[in-house]
Design a protein around this motif. Structure first.
Motif, short mmCIF file in Angstrom:
data_model
loop_
_atom_site.label_atom_id
_atom_site.label_comp_id
_atom_site.label_asym_id
_atom_site.label_seq_id
_atom_site.Cartn_x
_atom_site.Cartn_y
_atom_site.Cartn_z
N LEU A 79 0.86 -1.17 0.00
CA LEU A 79 0.00 0.00 0.00
C LEU A 79 0.91 1.23 0.00
O LEU A 79 1.54 1.53 1.01
CB LEU A 79 -0.90 -0.01 1.24
CG LEU A 79 -1.99 1.03 1.33
CD1 LEU A 79 -3.07 0.77 0.27
CD2 LEU A 79 -2.63 1.03 2.72
N TYR A 80 0.96 1.92 -1.13
CA TYR A 80 1.95 2.98 -1.28
C TYR A 80 1.38 4.30 -0.77
O TYR A 80 0.30 4.73 -1.19
CB TYR A 80 2.42 3.06 -2.73
CG TYR A 80 3.17 1.80 -3.08
CD1 TYR A 80 4.51 1.65 -2.73
CD2 TYR A 80 2.52 0.72 -3.66
CE1 TYR A 80 5.18 0.47 -2.97
CE2 TYR A 80 3.18 -0.47 -3.90
CZ TYR A 80 4.51 -0.58 -3.56
OH TYR A 80 5.18 -1.77 -3.79
N ILE A 81 2.12 4.93 0.14
CA ILE A 81 1.63 6.10 0.84
C ILE A 81 1.71 7.35 -0.05
O ILE A 81 0.87 8.24 0.04
CB ILE A 81 2.43 6.33 2.14
CG1 ILE A 81 2.45 5.05 2.99
CG2 ILE A 81 1.84 7.47 2.94
CD1 ILE A 81 1.08 4.51 3.33
N VAL A 84 3.43 6.39 -6.81
CA VAL A 84 4.54 5.69 -7.44
C VAL A 84 4.10 5.27 -8.84
O VAL A 84 3.01 4.73 -9.01
CB VAL A 84 4.97 4.43 -6.64
CG1 VAL A 84 6.17 3.77 -7.29
CG2 VAL A 84 5.28 4.79 -5.20
N THR A 85 4.94 5.54 -9.85
CA THR A 85 4.63 5.16 -11.22
C THR A 85 5.33 3.85 -11.57
O THR A 85 6.52 3.70 -11.34
CB THR A 85 5.06 6.27 -12.21
OG1 THR A 85 4.32 7.46 -11.90
CG2 THR A 85 4.75 5.86 -13.65
N PHE A 86 4.56 2.92 -12.12
CA PHE A 86 5.08 1.60 -12.50
C PHE A 86 4.96 1.41 -14.01
O PHE A 86 4.03 1.91 -14.63
CB PHE A 86 4.30 0.48 -11.79
CG PHE A 86 4.36 0.53 -10.29
CD1 PHE A 86 5.42 -0.05 -9.62
CD2 PHE A 86 3.37 1.15 -9.56
CE1 PHE A 86 5.49 0.00 -8.23
CE2 PHE A 86 3.42 1.20 -8.17
CZ PHE A 86 4.50 0.62 -7.51
N PRO A 109 -2.35 -2.65 -6.59
CA PRO A 109 -3.69 -2.04 -6.60
C PRO A 109 -3.65 -0.58 -6.16
O PRO A 109 -2.59 0.03 -6.06
CB PRO A 109 -4.47 -2.92 -5.63
CG PRO A 109 -3.43 -3.41 -4.67
CD PRO A 109 -2.14 -3.52 -5.45
N ASN A 110 -4.84 -0.04 -5.86
CA ASN A 110 -4.98 1.36 -5.47
C ASN A 110 -4.38 2.28 -6.54
O ASN A 110 -3.49 3.10 -6.28
CB ASN A 110 -4.34 1.63 -4.11
CG ASN A 110 -5.08 0.92 -3.00
OD1 ASN A 110 -4.78 -0.24 -2.71
ND2 ASN A 110 -6.06 1.57 -2.42
N VAL A 111 -4.91 2.13 -7.75
CA VAL A 111 -4.37 2.86 -8.90
C VAL A 111 -5.03 4.23 -9.00
O VAL A 111 -6.27 4.35 -8.97
CB VAL A 111 -4.63 2.06 -10.20
CG1 VAL A 111 -4.10 2.83 -11.41
CG2 VAL A 111 -3.96 0.69 -10.11
N THR A 190 0.03 4.86 -12.29
CA THR A 190 0.45 5.45 -11.01
C THR A 190 -0.43 4.90 -9.91
O THR A 190 -1.66 4.91 -10.02
CB THR A 190 0.36 6.98 -11.06
OG1 THR A 190 1.19 7.47 -12.11
CG2 THR A 190 0.81 7.59 -9.74
N SER A 191 0.21 4.42 -8.85
CA SER A 191 -0.50 3.80 -7.73
C SER A 191 -0.15 4.53 -6.44
O SER A 191 0.92 5.13 -6.32
CB SER A 191 -0.12 2.32 -7.63
OG SER A 191 -0.77 1.70 -6.54
N GLY A 192 -1.04 4.45 -5.46
CA GLY A 192 -0.76 5.05 -4.15
C GLY A 192 -1.82 6.07 -3.78
O GLY A 192 -2.95 6.04 -4.26
N PHE A 193 -1.44 6.98 -2.89
CA PHE A 193 -2.33 8.07 -2.47
C PHE A 193 -1.77 9.38 -3.00
O PHE A 193 -0.55 9.60 -2.98
CB PHE A 193 -2.44 8.14 -0.95
CG PHE A 193 -3.06 6.92 -0.33
CD1 PHE A 193 -4.42 6.66 -0.47
CD2 PHE A 193 -2.30 6.04 0.42
CE1 PHE A 193 -4.99 5.54 0.11
CE2 PHE A 193 -2.86 4.91 1.00
CZ PHE A 193 -4.21 4.66 0.84
#
Length: 278
Positions: A79-81, A84-86, A109-111, A190-193
């Protein structure tokens, strides 16, 4: 004007257009804690000073434990705070495109948004794929981290498939009966908040984990003694303090709070179980 990325989707609450509380009674989101905020909340009332040398624990040291807590949460929960781009490769399977609109489960997840979806039947990572799908065709399920390719408004299904897969290289591969290709689907997302959009529950978990780490490592230096005795000319006096026991109790309380907060976050963000396909 064509989209350069998929529209932003609400991570919390999932699919929400705007997560702000319309009543104005509380703040659903917060920012990452600072050293001063940690001292005012999770470390309130604790003398952050070495009982041996008298040195005060610096903000730099507190920030180190905040960063360590964030890193541990990201490692444990995926779970990225912060955003972050993957850039990932997923295997191409012809039947997926034919029957399930290329249902693709991303690695994280959390895209927040998807920036590119390409097809490339080559392992050359420097060049663009020979098919680049318009972002209008990308259906994103942000919390699950799933994308599918579907027709946009005004595009028939047959026309979508023909236009998407028009290309000499693709038809040559179909002609020889190629049904799969390793890493043929490339996705950039991009994933995270978003910055300043971290749910308050996650921020509190960061604070409590940072406080727990700091007290676990530096607590014995803050409270090095349980009692102090003084004797002179046959007269002695001793004073006992509850410092170390207080430290033990505080660390245990933080451990209990952290486990409850983790359990709540795992439940909402679907991290209780790790399931993969083979």
């Amino acid at each position: 004007m064509p989209l350069n990325k998929t529209p932003r989707q609400g991570i919390f609450p999932s699919w929400a257009k705007d997560g702000e509380d319309i009543t104005g009674t509380f703040e659903r989101y917060s920012h990452l804690p600072s050293a001063d905020e940690l001292k005012a909340r999770a470390l309130f009332g604790i003398p952050l000073k070495s009982g041996l040398t008298g040195e005060t624990i610096s903000d730099e040291t507190i920030n180190h434990y905040i960063n360590a807590a964030i890193s541990e949460i990201e490692h444990e929960l995926d779970l990225y705070i912060t955003p972050v781009t993957f850039e990932e490769k997923h295997d191409y399977r012809r039947q997926d495109f034919t029957w399930s609109y290329n249902y693709t489960k991303l690695n994280h997840p959390n895209v927040i948004s998807v920036e590119e979806v390409q097809l490339s039947f080559s392992n050359d990572t420097e060049n663009l794929g020979f098919v680049q799908f318009p972002m209008e065709h990308v259906h994103l399920m942000p919390q699950e981290g799933v994308i599918q390719l579907v027709p946009a408004f005004g595009t028939s299904l047959s026309g979508f498939l023909l236009s998407a897969f028009s290309g000499t290289q693709f038809h040559a591969l179909r002609a020889i009966g190629l049904d799969t290709f390793p890493g043929g689907v490339r996705v950039k997302y991009t994933s995270g908040f978003e910055v300043g959009k971290v749910p308050t529950a996650v921020v509190e978990l960061v604070e409590n984990m940072a406080a727990w780490k700091l007290l676990s490592f530096l607590g014995p230096l803050i409270f090095p003694h349980t009692s102090v005795g003084v004797s002179m000319d046959g007269v002695s006096q001793s004073v006992g303090t509850a410092g170390p026991q207080f430290l033990v109790n505080r660390i245990k309380d933080l451990e209990t709070i952290i486990e409850k907060q983790k359990d709540a976050i795992k439940g909402y963000y679907q991290r209780k179980y790790q399931i993969d396909s083979f």
